[in-house]
Design a protein around this motif. Structure first.
Motif, PDB file in Angstrom:
ATOM      1  N   CYS A  87      19.317 -62.804  60.984  1.00  0.00           N
ATOM      2  CA  CYS A  87      17.857 -62.717  61.093  1.00  0.00           C
ATOM      3  C   CYS A  87      17.454 -62.967  62.549  1.00  0.00           C
ATOM      4  O   CYS A  87      17.866 -63.954  63.136  1.00  0.00           O
ATOM      5  N   CYS A  92      13.048 -69.061  61.565  1.00  0.00           N
ATOM      6  CA  CYS A  92      13.551 -68.785  60.220  1.00  0.00           C
ATOM      7  C   CYS A  92      14.642 -69.796  59.919  1.00  0.00           C
ATOM      8  O   CYS A  92      15.471 -70.097  60.770  1.00  0.00           O
ATOM      9  N   SER A  94      17.241 -69.535  58.416  1.00  0.00           N
ATOM     10  CA  SER A  94      18.612 -69.037  58.456  1.00  0.00           C
ATOM     11  C   SER A  94      19.226 -69.215  59.844  1.00  0.00           C
ATOM     12  O   SER A  94      20.416 -69.005  60.037  1.00  0.00           O
ATOM     13  N   CYS A 121      16.122 -60.199  55.615  1.00  0.00           N
ATOM     14  CA  CYS A 121      16.514 -61.607  55.584  1.00  0.00           C
ATOM     15  C   CYS A 121      16.234 -62.199  54.210  1.00  0.00           C
ATOM     16  O   CYS A 121      15.127 -62.071  53.678  1.00  0.00           O
ATOM     17  N   VAL A 123      15.857 -65.159  53.552  1.00  0.00           N
ATOM     18  CA  VAL A 123      14.985 -66.328  53.681  1.00  0.00           C
ATOM     19  C   VAL A 123      13.551 -65.932  53.995  1.00  0.00           C
ATOM     20  O   VAL A 123      12.610 -66.350  53.335  1.00  0.00           O
ATOM     21  N   CYS A 124      13.362 -65.106  55.034  1.00  0.00           N
ATOM     22  CA  CYS A 124      11.997 -64.846  55.497  1.00  0.00           C
ATOM     23  C   CYS A 124      11.574 -63.384  55.312  1.00  0.00           C
ATOM     24  O   CYS A 124      10.414 -63.043  55.535  1.00  0.00           O
TER      25      CYS A 124
END
Ligand SMILES: [Zn+2]
Ligand SMILES: [Zn+2]
Length: 183
Positions: A87, A92, A94, A121, A123-124
């Motif tokens: 990412c 973020c 990650s 990503c 996560v985000c």
């Protein structure tokens, strides 16, 4: 000063490291703040006066023309074999921040293992990168920096007044806590 290419900014950072200078030492030598230099090296040139950029380039023996001549960054594409997706967002979870020699670096956690087609990503939701943003080399190793060009994979986009040590330590605690919640 807003018309500098990211490649030129990276070249300044590499030239400084090659000379064994810290950001603080170079900033002192040209009369600007270390935070402004840090932003410049991250590609955010707007806060740095043109004369200061000229001084930095002269001191590091980097030709200014490079900015105009900089080639667009080649893309190695999402289909390049054996690449680590990461990412590109500094903000973020990650990406794990560390301060090394006074510089804030982000260690991207590779994503999409076994899911080569994943484009975003986990996560985000940001579009994942698989190539060095500076030289375009496919990312095939873990780490904060590109082994081919030395550039950071994730650019530090924090405000220059940020206390990086404190921010990174707090951030790593938050990431650890977040991971313990989702695992
Ligand atoms: Zn992300
Ligand atoms: Zn690179």
């Amino acid at each position: 000063m807003a018309n500098l290419s990211i490649a030129f900014c990276r070249q300044l950072a590499r030239a400084r490291r090659a000379k064994g200078m810290t950001q603080s030492a170079l900033a002192d030598a040209v009369g600007c703040k270390q935070s402004a230099l840090s932003m410049l090296e991250a590609g955010h040139a707007a806060k740095v006066a043109h004369e200061t950029v000229e001084k930095i380039a002269a001191l590091l023996e980097v030709p200014l023309e490079t900015a105009a001549a900089a080639a667009p960054v080649p893309s190695c594409g999402p289909t390049a074999a054996n690449t680590h997706a990461f990412c590109p967002h500094a903000d973020c979870f990650s990406n794990v921040p560390y301060v090394v020699n006074g510089e804030l670096l982000f260690w991207p956690r590779p994503q999409a293992d076994g899911r080569a087609a994943a484009a975003h990503c986990a996560v985000c939701g940001e579009l994942l990168e698989r190539c060095c943003p500076h030289c375009g080399a496919p990312v095939v190793t873990a780490g904060a920096c590109c082994p081919a060009c030395g550039g950071e994979r994730v650019a530090n986009t924090l405000p220059p007044e940020t206390d990086c040590e404190a921010w990174a330590a707090q951030r790593r605690r938050a990431i650890a806590e977040w991971r313990s919640l989702i695992l």
